[in-house]
Design an enzyme around this catalytic site. Sequence first.
Site, short mmCIF file in Angstrom:
data_model
loop_
_atom_site.label_atom_id
_atom_site.label_comp_id
_atom_site.label_asym_id
_atom_site.label_seq_id
_atom_site.Cartn_x
_atom_site.Cartn_y
_atom_site.Cartn_z
N ASP A 92 -5.33 21.83 -11.96
CA ASP A 92 -5.44 20.24 -12.52
C ASP A 92 -4.70 19.90 -13.85
OD1 ASP A 92 -6.84 18.18 -14.03
OD2 ASP A 92 -8.68 18.26 -12.52
N ARG A 148 0.76 -1.33 0.55
CA ARG A 148 -0.23 0.02 0.06
C ARG A 148 0.98 1.05 0.27
NH1 ARG A 148 -1.21 1.58 4.91
NH2 ARG A 148 -2.82 -0.72 5.52
N LYS A 183 -7.06 10.03 -18.01
CA LYS A 183 -7.04 10.30 -19.31
C LYS A 183 -5.76 10.24 -20.61
CE LYS A 183 -10.75 11.06 -16.82
NZ LYS A 183 -11.22 12.93 -15.94
N TYR A 200 -14.04 20.67 -12.83
CA TYR A 200 -14.71 19.09 -13.03
C TYR A 200 -15.51 18.60 -12.50
CZ TYR A 200 -14.16 14.10 -12.88
OH TYR A 200 -14.52 12.17 -13.21
C1 LIG Z 1 -11.37 12.76 -14.93
C2 LIG Z 1 -10.88 13.96 -14.55
C3 LIG Z 1 -10.25 14.03 -12.99
C4 LIG Z 1 -11.37 13.01 -12.09
O1 LIG Z 1 -10.37 11.90 -12.32
P1 LIG Z 1 -10.43 10.41 -12.39
O2 LIG Z 1 -9.57 9.75 -12.55
O3 LIG Z 1 -11.91 10.22 -13.39
O4 LIG Z 1 -11.06 9.85 -10.92
C5 LIG Z 1 -9.97 15.27 -12.47
N1 LIG Z 1 -9.97 16.16 -13.76
C6 LIG Z 1 -9.92 16.69 -14.64
C7 LIG Z 1 -10.39 18.13 -15.13
C8 LIG Z 1 -10.57 15.47 -15.38
O5 LIG Z 1 -11.05 15.38 -16.55
#
Ligand SMILES: *Cc1c(COP(=O)(O)O)cnc(C)c1O
Length: 379
Positions: free
Chosen positions: A170, A46, A195, A98
């Site tokens: 982010d 972990r 992504k 988001y």
């Molecule tokens: C998808 C996304 C998230 C969340 O990420 P997950 O991997 O789906 O938990 C956060 N910020 C943005 C801009 C995103 O597109």
Amino acid sequence: MKFATKAIHAGQEPDPTTGAIMTPIYQTSTYVQESPGKHKGYAYARGKNPTRVALEKCIASLENAKHGLCFSSGMGASDAIIKLLRPGDEVIATDDLYGGSYRMFEKVFAPFGISFKYVDMGDAAGIAKHISAKTKMLWVETPTNPLMKVVDIAACAKIAKEKKIVLVVDNTFASPYLQNPLDLGADIVMHSVTKYLAGHSDVVMGATCTNNDSLQEQLAFIANSCGATPGPMDSFLVLRGIKTLHLRMERHCFNGRKVAEFLKSHPKIDKLYWPGFPTHPNHEVAKKQMKDFGGMISFTMKGNDMQEAFRAASSVKVFSLAESLGGVESLIGHPASMTHASIPKAEREKSGVVDSLLRLSVGIEDIDDLIADLKQALG
Ligand SMILES: *Cc1c(COP(=O)(O)O)cnc(C)c1O
């Protein structure tokens, strides 16, 4: 080392026991100790796993960061960042955020006494007036999702430094290929690795990067204590995906530009959101802080016609109607009913996420097929 070399090699050494060029998938939960407490730096998976460590070093390297940490999802990473705060603290966040971040802030952390304020950061100078003694963190998403506003990271960093608050960016939409927020003065970069970094729609993961030793120590403590850490198989998939990040991003940007130009002249389309157009309100900032403009594009239909939007989203054949973004395959989404459904309608519409808004994640297929598909779907 330059970006493309780092994408392929950073954090990765041939396996010391066999010489395997690919980092092995260390599928283990625990590690044998020589005597109690005496081990090779790995005690329980972990906390630490060698495949994950290789990936953390690779992502950190791409963000020009001293430290990287991986989480079992982007939300897991964001959750750990907010847990740096205490009841009474306040976060000022970008307004078209988001949807999942908004939901976590409001439904999970607000009840614990952390408050959140949502501010249009298109004009960074306007942020300072919202900051009070309670404000401990600026949460910036850029480009924003789904309206592709671009926030001036360097300007936010200046404000954050003056007010002694933590700046989180982010960086999911840009990926480290297009933008490196730490170089512009941010304290923490957060990624939904799911992504562009992973890039193949086959894994869910998150990451944080920082140059600050104290923040890293706290985040690693939270990661191990709360347990949202990813497994070795997923870490391997992302290491593999990142090896082509630079090539994929080049094509995402090329295809994105072509699709944006096609949509611009389409008679059914009203507003078009893509930071590569000189007419985009934040084009100059985008040019300054991003290497290129990416493959994320949003648009509305004339007369805010939701039926037209639904018809187009349901008629695509090469694009797929799905949540998520950043994979090799092109996706189309309807934010109001999909990614942003958890945001109240009034709140959503105030920020421009209207009922006819569609969002494209332009993939890396042949551009002729993508344009032909949009042409037939829009009718
Ligand atoms: C998808 C996304 C998230 C969340 O990420 P997950 O991997 O789906 O938990 C956060 N910020 C943005 C801009 C995103 O597109």
